[in-house]
Design an enzyme around this catalytic site. Structure first.
Site, PDB file in Angstrom:
ATOM      1  N   HIS A  68       0.831  -1.206   0.000  1.00 50.53           N
ATOM      2  CA  HIS A  68       0.000   0.000   0.000  1.00 50.53           C
ATOM      3  C   HIS A  68       0.863   1.253   0.000  1.00 50.53           C
ATOM      4  O   HIS A  68       2.083   1.163   0.071  1.00 50.53           O
ATOM      5  CB  HIS A  68      -0.996  -0.004   1.165  1.00 50.53           C
ATOM      6  CG  HIS A  68      -0.369   0.030   2.525  1.00 50.53           C
ATOM      7  ND1 HIS A  68       0.251  -1.058   3.086  1.00 50.53           N
ATOM      8  CD2 HIS A  68      -0.257   1.022   3.435  1.00 50.53           C
ATOM      9  CE1 HIS A  68       0.699  -0.738   4.282  1.00 50.53           C
ATOM     10  NE2 HIS A  68       0.410   0.521   4.525  1.00 50.53           N
ATOM     11  N   ASP A  72       6.154   3.947   5.001  1.00 47.12           N
ATOM     12  CA  ASP A  72       6.935   2.884   5.640  1.00 47.12           C
ATOM     13  C   ASP A  72       6.803   1.569   4.866  1.00 47.12           C
ATOM     14  O   ASP A  72       7.375   0.562   5.243  1.00 47.12           O
ATOM     15  CB  ASP A  72       6.561   2.714   7.121  1.00 47.12           C
ATOM     16  CG  ASP A  72       5.095   2.389   7.332  1.00 47.12           C
ATOM     17  OD1 ASP A  72       4.286   2.746   6.475  1.00 47.12           O
ATOM     18  OD2 ASP A  72       4.760   1.779   8.369  1.00 47.12           O
ATOM     19  N   GLU A 203       1.208  -8.696   9.507  1.00 49.57           N
ATOM     20  CA  GLU A 203       1.569  -7.564  10.373  1.00 49.57           C
ATOM     21  C   GLU A 203       1.010  -7.828  11.765  1.00 49.57           C
ATOM     22  O   GLU A 203       0.054  -8.610  11.909  1.00 49.57           O
ATOM     23  CB  GLU A 203       0.994  -6.260   9.810  1.00 49.57           C
ATOM     24  CG  GLU A 203      -0.531  -6.189   9.836  1.00 49.57           C
ATOM     25  CD  GLU A 203      -1.054  -4.915  10.474  1.00 49.57           C
ATOM     26  OE1 GLU A 203      -0.396  -4.374  11.364  1.00 49.57           O
ATOM     27  OE2 GLU A 203      -2.152  -4.475  10.097  1.00 49.57           O
TER      28      GLU A 203
END
EC number: 3.1.27.-
Lengths: 601, 662
Positions: A68, A72, A203
C-alpha cells in the site's frame, strides 16, 4: 526437501520500514520497500548490500511487491530502483500506483526543503520509478514468469491496500501488508481465500490490542473537538488528502447530526478535488455503503462539512477545518495554523506521523516557540493533540485471518517484540502451527512438502477401475501404477504400452537364466517328463505344459534338460524366466536343486 | 530508579565531547555501572547501547584502562553472562557485542584482552548466525583483527613470508598508515588469533554436507575482505592455508558458491601479480579450472566475474570472452566465434541449457550485459569485430519480437524461450546503448534505427521496453553525430510512430514519447550538421503541435514533460533569434494558464523552468538589435507574469525557482 526462506530487512520485530525478502521455489521476491521515518541518514532505507554482494539487484530479485501507499511500505522504492539500480518488475494495485507518487513527492519536498538534503531521490526519479510499476487488479492472477504467480486480495487499511498470495509450483506464501479485518466507515474488511499457504506473513501492530481501544480513541477525539467548539475555539486537523481524512469526516458528520451542532466544519478544496478524484476512480475499493451513496451523490457532499475558503480562517466563532498537508510543513494547513496558534482556546489535532524538521514534529515534541520565515517567532498557545487513527487488525482480527487462510506456518512482522511474543503463544496454542517472529536480518526457513501435479491417462484410470478399486477421489490418496513420462515441462502417468507408443520405443524382454545340476539316472526325455509330473503335483493352479520341442513351460518359465558329457546320470537343467516371473523362477530353481522325488514315474 | 551513570548524560546540556564523557564516567557514573548492569535487569536495547558505548570509550588506551580498572569490560563483554541471562538470543545484543569489540580493538591492550578472554571462538561461531546483520558484523570484525594488527615487517609469521626481491613496500592499506611499531606481546597475541582463525577457515571452508553451504559462503566473503587488503605475508599465509580447500570447492561445483569463489581466486590472482611476481601457479591453475566448469550457467557467471575485474591475463580473457559470447552465437547464428565452432568444448551443454527457459534467459542476459565490455578488450582477445556483436544483438532483438526473418538462422529450439521476454529485450537494449560507443560500429546506425522503430511500432510492447528503445535511439544518435545516415524513410517512420505513441492509452508510454521528442531536439541541435530546425528531423511530423497537445494531458507528469520538451524544442529557435510566431504566443498563454491553475507542482515547476531557459538563451545569444521586438516584449511580459504568479505559489519549489529566475 524444498524450503521457503523469509528474511526481514525491515519490520522484523519493529514498526519501522517494511522490507521482507522471501525465497520460494528458487525465486526471490521483495515484499514492500519502506522507509524508516525515524532516521535522517542512510538507516532510513533498507540496506540492500546484504543481498547484492555479488551482482546487481535486478539479477537477484524476481519482483518487488508493494502492499500500500504508506511511506513505511513504499518510501524506499525510488531509492532502490533509481539510485541502487533495480530494473525488474514492481507490482502494486492501481490506487497505490496512483497515490504513491504523491506521498513520495511530498516527502521528497520536506526532506530537501526542511533538512536541506541533496543526496535524495528527485521528482524525475519518482516518475521513472512509477513508470516501471505494473498495476494489479484484485483477485486477478498475474504471471510474473513461467513459474511465479501472484494474486492480490483486499486488505482494508487504506484505499488500494492489498494482501498478496505468491505461488511457485505447489509452494505459496501470503503477505498481508497492513490490513483491517473489520470494516470502517469508508473501507471494507480484509478478505482472503482459504488458500492454505505454507507461510502467512502477517503484520502485528496491534497484536495485543482489542477493538474497543479504537472506539475509545474516537470518543476521545469527538470529546476534544466538542469541548473546543463549546468554549468558542477553532479546531485544525491537518491531514493527508487520502487516508484517515475521509474516515474522520464521516465520524464528525455523524456526530454533528446526532448532537445537532451548528458550528461549521470545512475541508480545504485541494483535499476535496484530490480525494473525490481518487475515490471516483477507485470506487470499487471502498465499502458497500459508500459505493451505494456514490451513485446518488458526491462522497463529500456532507450536510455539515463545506468547502473551505482562505478568508474563512479569520471568521469569528468556533469552526473545525480539515486541511492539507498533514505535517504542517507547507500550504493551507500551515497558513491556518499560523493564524490560530496564538489563541489558547484553539486546538490542533495531529492524526498521523510527522517527520522531523516539520512544524508538526516540533509542536508534537512540545516546542512552544517556532522560528518562522524572516526570523519571526510564533508563540504556540493553542492545544496540541496527537491521535493515531491507523486501521490495523487487532489480535482478534489476526486470528480471524489465520482461520480464513489456514496457513501451515505463521510469521509475524511489523510489530513490537513483546506484543508479538504474546500473540505467537496464542497462535501456536490455538492453531497448533509454528509461529515465527524473526528480527531484522534474521532468516527463518520453513521446509515444505512438495506435491508435484501429474496428469493421468484415461486408459490407466479405466484399467484401475476395472480392477475393482474405488472411484478416484482427490481427497483420498491412493497408489497408482504406471509409467511416468516427463516431457516438455509436463508430467504424465500412462500405461507402459501407451508410454512405449508415445515415445516410439520397442519393448525389450529381460530374461533370467540359471543352470541346476541334478542326479537322475534316466534318459533326458524321461527326466523332463518326471520334472513335468513333479511340478504338476507341486504347483496347483499354474499353467504347466510339456511341449513337443522338448521343453516344459510354467507360465513364462522354460525348462530344458541335457546330460553332462562326463556323466550321463548328471542332468543339467536350464531354466529361463522373464523378470515378471522372477519370484516363481527363483522358487523353481530352489525346488529343482533339491532333486526329484524317488517315487515319480 | 534512574542510575547515576545514565543521569550523567540525560542531565547534560548540549552534546558532550568525548573527553568530557570520559571524565564524567570516571568520576560519577562508572562506579555504579557494574552494580546497575547486574542488579537492575536492563532491557536489551539499553545493554546494546552500553556495549557499543563501552567499546567506544575503550578505543583509547586511557579509556580502556579506566574501564578495565573497574572490571567493566569483563562484565559487559562476558557473553556467557548474557547467555545465562537468556539475552544472547536477542540479535541486537550479539551485534552490539561485536560492534563494541570492533570499536575497542584499536590498540594492543585491547587485543590482549580479546585473546585472554578467548573471544575468537564465539566470534567465529557468530559467522554462521541466523541474522544476516550479525554475520556481516562478525565477518567485518574478523577481517579487522587480521588486517589492523598485521605486522608491517615481514617477520610476522615464523618464516612463512616471501622475500620480495626489490624490498619495496607492497600494497598500501589504511592499516599501513594507522599502525606501525608493534610490540612483542602484540605479535604473540596476533599470532594466536591468526592461528585460530586460519585453522577454522581451513576446517570449515569445504561444506561437510549441502546444509553447510551458508558457512562456506560466509568464509568466502571473509576471504574476499581479507585478500583485498592483506599484505603479502598475510595473503600468502591465507592462500597457503586455504588453497587446498579452494581447489576442492572449485571441483565440487556448488552453484551458489561460484561467484564468491571466483571473486577470491581473482583477488588472489590479481594481488599476487600486482606485487610484480608471477602469479602463484596454484592460483592460476584454479582460475583455469573455474573457466572450465561443466555447468554452463556457473561457467558464464565465472567468465563475467573475470571480465568485470579487468584482468590483464590474455589467455584467460580470450577464454572468458568466448564463453560469454557463446549463447549469443548459438541463438542468433551469427559467427561471433569464427566458423569452426565445433571446437567449443561447452557448445553442446550450453545448447541444452538454453532449451530451458529460466537458465536460457539468465545466461543470455549475462552475455548481453557484458557485450559492451567485451568489445573493449584487445583485438587479439576478441574473436570477431565489434560490429558483428552489434549485428548479433540486433538479430536477438528481432528474434525477441518474433520477427520471422531472423528465425531462419540460429537455434530454433531456443527461440521460444526468448520471444516476448521483456527481461531479454531490456538487457539487449541496454547492451545496444553500451555498444554505441564501441569502435567501428557507427555504420550500423541505420539498422539500429530500423529495429528500434519496429519495436516502437509493436502495440503489445511493455512500457519499460519502449522507454529503453527511445533511450537507445537517443544514445545512438548522440554518439554517431552524422545524422545524414538516417534516410528520409526512416525519419518518416519514426515520425509516424511518435505521433501514434503520444496518444497511447498508458501515461507511461505518452510520457516516454514526450521526453523522447525533447531529447531528440537537443541531440539534433548538437549534431554535426544540424537541420534548419530540429523538428524538421522528424520529416513531415511537426513536434511542437504534438507537444502542445500534450500540455492538455490528464496526467500531470506528461504535462510537465511536455513543457520541458517544448523548451528543448524551441531552444534552437530562441538561440537563432527567430521571429515570433502565433504558435509561440499561444504556447505562452497556455503555459501561464498552467502556472496559475494546474493543481500539480510538477507542471508549474516546469513552466518556471521553461521561462528561465528562454530568458537565459534570449539574453546570452541575442543582441537587442537583431531580436524582433515582439519576441522580446512577449518574453518580458511573460516573465513579469511568471514572477508574480510563481512568487505566491504554495509549492515552495515553484516559489524558489521563480525567485531564482528573478
Amino acid at each position: 526437501m524444498p524450503e521457503i526462506k523469509v528474511t526481514p530487512l525491515g519490520a522484523g520485530q519493529d514498526v519501522g520500514r517494511s522490507c521482507i525478502l522471501v525465497s520460494i521455489g528458487g525465486k526471490n521476491i521483495m515484499l514492500d520497500c519502506g522507509m524508516h521515518m525515524g532516521y535522517n541518514d542512510d538507516r532510513r532505507f533498507p540496506d540492500f548490500s546484504y543481498i547484492t554482494q555479488n551482482g546487481r539487484l535486478t539479477d537477484f530479485l524476481d519482483c518487488v511487491i508493494i502492499s500500500h501507499f504508506h511511506l513505511d511500505h513504499c518510501g524506499a522504492l525510488p531509492y532502490m530502483s533509481e539510485m541502487v539500480g533495480y530494473d525488474g518488475p514492481i507490482y502494486m494495485t492501481h490506487p497505490t500506483k496512483a497515490i504513491c507518487p504523491i506521498l513520495l513527492e511530498d516527502f521528497r519536498k520536506i526532506t530537501v526543503d526542511k533538512k536541506g538534503e541533496t543526496n535524495f531521490f528527485t521528482s524525475q526519479m519518482i516518475k521513472d520509478c512509477m513508470k516501471k510499476v505494473i498495476p494489479l487488479n484484485l483477485h486477478q492472477t498475474v504471471q510474473v514468469d513461467d513459474e511465479l504467480e501472484i494474486k492480490a486480495y483486499y486488505a482494508g487499511h487504506v484505499l488500494g491496500a492489498a494482501m498478496v498470495h505468491i505461488k511457485v509450483g505447489s509452494e505459496s506464501v501470503v503477505y498481508t501488508g497492513d490490513y483491517n479485518m473489520t470494516p470502517d466507515r469508508h473501507l471494507g474488511a480484509a478478505w482472503i481465500d482459504k488458500c492454505r499457504p505454507d507461510i502467512l506473513i502477517s503484520e502485528s501492530t496491534y497484536a495485543t490490542t482489542i477493538r474497543d481501544s479504537k472506539r475509545c480513541r474516537e470518543r476521545d477525539f469527538l470529546k476534544k473537538v466538542h469541548e473546543t467548539i463549546e468554549r468558542g475555539g477553532k479546531v485544525l486537523i491537518p491531514v493527508f488528502a487520502l487516508g484517515r481524512a475521509q474516515e474522520l469526516c464521516i465520524l464528525l458528520e455523524t456526530f454533528w447530526e446526532r448532537m445537532n451542532l451548528k458550528a461549521p466544519i470545512y475541508f480545504s478544496t485541494g483535499l476535496t478535488e484530490k480525494a473525490n478524484h481518487y475515490y471516483k476512480l477507485f470506487i470499487t475499493w471502498t465499502n458497500q455503503k459508500i459505493r451505494k451513496t456514490f451513485v446518488q451523490r458526491n462522497m463529500f457532499e456532507f450536510k455539515h462539512i463545506k468547502a473551505f475558503d482562505r478568508s474563512y480562517a479569520d471568521n469569528p466563532g468556533p469552526m473545525v477545518v480539515f486541511a492539507t498537508p498533514g505535517m504542517l510543513h507547507a500550504g493551507q494547513s500551515l497558513q491556518i495554523f499560523k493564524k490560530w496558534a496564538g489563541n489558547e482556546k484553539n486546538m490542533v489535532i495531529m492524526p498521523g506521523y510527522c517527520v522531523q524538521g516539520t512544524i508538526g514534529h516540533k509542536i508534537l515534541n512540545g516546542q512552544r516557540k517556532l522560528e518562522m520565515e524572516g526570523r519571526a517567532t510564533l508563540d504556540v498557545k493553542l492545544q496540541v493533540e496527537y491521535m493515531s487513527f491507523s486501521a490495523h487488525a487487532d489480535a482478534k482480527g489476526i486470528m480471524q485471518l489465520i482461520r480464513m487462510a489456514e496457513p501451515r506456518n505463521m510469521v509475524l512482522v511489523h510489530g513490537e517484540a513483546v506484543k508479538m511474543e504474546f500473540l505467537k503463544g496464542k497462535i501456536e496454542q490455538e492453531f497448533s502451527i509454528d509461529c515465527y517472529m524473526p528480527a531484522n536480518g534474521e532468516t527463518i526457513t520453513v521446509t515444505t512438502n512438495p506435491s508435484v501435479p501429474v496428469d493421468i491417462s484415461l486408459n490407466l484410470l479405466k484399467r484401475e477401475m476395472a480392477l475393482g478399486g474405488p472411484l478416484p477421489d482427490p481427497k483420498k490418496p491412493r497408489t497408482m501404477h504406471g509409467t511416468l513420462i516427463m516431457k516438455e515441462n509436463s508430467l504424465k502417468l500412462v500405461s507402459s504400452e501407451q508410454a512405449l507408443k508415445e515415445l516410439g520405443l520397442n519393448e525389450h524382454q529381460l530374461r533370467f537364466t540359471c543352470r541346476v545340476q541334478l542326479q537322475d539316472p534316466h534318459s533326458d526325455p524321461d527326466t523332463l517328463h518326471r520334472i513335468y509330473t513333479h511340478l504338476k503335483s507341486v504347483l496347483k493352479g499354474y499353467t504347466i505344459q510339456h511341449l513337443p520341442d522338448g521343453t516344459v513351460m510354467v507360465e513364462s518359465i522354460v525348462i530344458k534338460v541335457s546330460s553332462s558329457a562326463e556323466d550321463t546320470n548328471t542332468k543339467v537343467l536350464l531354466l529361463s524366466w522373464s523378470y515378471q516371473d522372477e519370484d516363481l523362477g527363483s522358487f523353481l530353481s530352489t525346488l529343482l536343486k533339491k532333486g526329484l522325488p524317488s517315487g515319480l514315474c | 530508579m534512574t542510575p547515576a551513570w545514565r543521569n550523567c548524560w540525560t542531565g547534560s546540556q548540549g552534546s558532550p565531547r568525548p573527553g568530557d564523557l570520559c571524565w564524567r564516567l570516571s568520576h560519577v557514573c562508572l562506579s555504579s555501572y557494574p552494580l546497575w548492569l547486574t542488579k537492575h535487569h536492563p532491557t536489551p536495547g539499553v545493554i546494546s547501547f552500553t556495549l557499543k558505548l563501552s567499546g567506544l570509550i575503550a578505543a583509547t588506551e586511557d579509556g580502556f584502562r579506566m574501564l578495565q580498572e573497574r572490571s567493566i569490560l569483563d562484565l559487559a563483554f562476558n557473553h556467557q553472562h548474557w547467555h545465562e541471562a537468556g539475552l544472547w538470543e536477542d540479535p541486537c545484543i550479539r551485534i552490539s557485542w561485536i560492534q563494541g569489540l570492533r570499536s575497542m580493538l584499536q590498540h594492543s591492550k585491547a587485543l590482549s584482552f580479546f585473546v585472554q578472554a578467548d573471544f575468537t571462538l564465539p566470534l567465529l561461531q557468530l559467522q554462521t548466525d541466523a541474522s544476516l546483520f550479525v554475520v556481516s558484523a562478525a565477518n567485518q570484525m574478523l577481517a579487522h583483527i587480521l588486517l589492523f594488527f598485521q605486522p608491517t615487517s615481514p617477520a610476522g609469521f615464523n618464516g612463512v613470508d616471501k622475500k620480495h626481491g626489490d624490498g619495496k613496500t607492497t600494497r598500501a592499506s589504511i592499516a599501513d598508515i594507522e599502525h606501525s611499531g608493534i610490540p612483542m606481546e602484540t605479535s604473540q597475541d596476533y599470532t594466536t588469533v591468526v592461528t585460530a582463525i586460519l585453522e577454522y577457515l581451513k576446517e570449515s571452508l569445504v561444506p561437510k554436507e549441502n546444509t553447510g553451504l551458508h558457512q562456506s559462503l560466509q568464509i568466502l566473503k571473509l576471504l574476499a575482505l581479507l585478500l583485498a587488503q592483506a599484505r603479502p605475508s598475510l595473503r600468502d599465509k591465507l592462500l597457503q592455508t586455504v588453497a587446498g580447500s579452494l581447489e576442492e570447492l572449485a571441483t565440487a561445483g556448488y552453484s551458489q558458491l561460484t561467484l564468491p569463489l571466483m571473486d577470491i581466486i581473482l583477488a588472489a590472482h590479481s594481488s599476487s601479480s600486482t606485487d610484480g611476481c608471477v602469479p602463484d601457479q596454484r592460483v592460476t591453475h584454479l582460475l583455469s579450472s573455474m573457466l572450465k566448469m561443466d555447468k554452463p550457467s556457473d561457467l558464464i557467471h565465472a567468465a563475467a566475474a573475470f571480465l568485470r575485474r579487468g584482468n590483464q591475463d590474455t589467455v584467460h580473457s580470450a577464454q572468458a570472452v568466448r564463453i560469454l559470447l557463446l549463447p549469443l552465437h548459438i541463438i542468433t547464428g551469427q559467427t561471433l566465434l569464427g566458423t569452426n565452432t565445433a571446437v567449443e568444448e561447452h557448445q553442446f551443454s550450453v545448447v541444452e541449457q538454453l532449451k530451458t527457459k529460466t537458465p536460457c534467459i539468465s545466461m543470455i542476459c549475462v552475455c548481453l550485459t557484458n557485450t559492451p565490455q567485451i568489445t573493449l578488450t584487445p583485438p587479439d582477445v576478441l574473436p570477431c569485430p565489434p560490429v558483428l556483436i552489434v549485428t548479433a544483438v540486433l538479430s536477438l532483438l528481432r528474434i525477441c519480437s518474433g520477427d520471422s526473418s531472423s528465425l531462419s538462422t540460429g537455434c530454433a529450439e531456443v527461440f521460444r524461450n526468448v520471444i516476448g521476454s521483456g527481461k531479454v529485450q531490456k538487457c539487449a537494449l541496454e547492451a545496444l546503448m553500451g555498444l554505441s560507443s564501441s569502435p567501428g560500429v557507427k555504420d550500423k546506425l541505420t539498422e539500429v534505427f530500423t529495429v528500434l522503430i519496429q519495436y516502437l511500432n509493436n502495440p503489445d510492447l511493455d512500457p519499460t521496453v519502449l522507454h529503453k528503445s527511445y533511450q537507445a535511439l537517443v544514445k545512438w544518435m548522440s554518439v554517431c553525430k552524422d545524422l545524414s545516415l538516417i534516410t528520409h524513410q526512416l525519419r518518416q517512420d519514426l515520425s509516424e510512430v511518435v505521433k501514434k505513441r503520444v496518444c497511447d492509452m498508458r501515461w507511461e508510454v505518452r510520457d516516454s514519447t514526450v521526453e523522447f521528442v525533447g531529447k531528440l531536439a537537443s541531440v539534433v541541435s548538437s549534431a554535426e550538421e544540424p537541420c534548419d530546425a530540429p523538428e524538421a528531423f522528424l520529416g513531415g511530423c511537426c513536434s511542437t503541435p504534438l507537444l502542445r497537445e500534450a500540455l492538455q494531458d490528464p496526467e500531470s507528469y506528461v504535462r510537465a514533460s511536455a513543457i520541458s520538451a517544448l523548451a528543448q524544442t524551441l531552444a534552437h529557435s530562441w538561440q537563432q533569434g527567430a521571429a515570433l510566431t502565433q504558435e509561440q504566443t499561444d504556447i505562452v498563454s497556455r503555459l501561464l494558464e498552467i502556472l496559475s491553475q494546474d493543481t500539480e507542482g510538477f507542471a508549474r515547476r516546469a513552466v518556471v523552468q521553461y521561462f528561465i531557459t528562454w530568458f537565459s538563451s534570449h539574453s546570452s545569444h541575442t543582441s537587442p538589435s537583431s531580436s524582433p521586438s515582439s519576441s522580446s516584449s512577449l518574453l518580458m511580459n511573460s516573465v513579469s507574469s511568471v514572477l508574480s504568479l510563481g512568487s505566491v505559489d504554495l509549492d515552495w519549489e515553484v516559489k524558489v525557482h521563480t525567485l531564482g529566475a528573478g
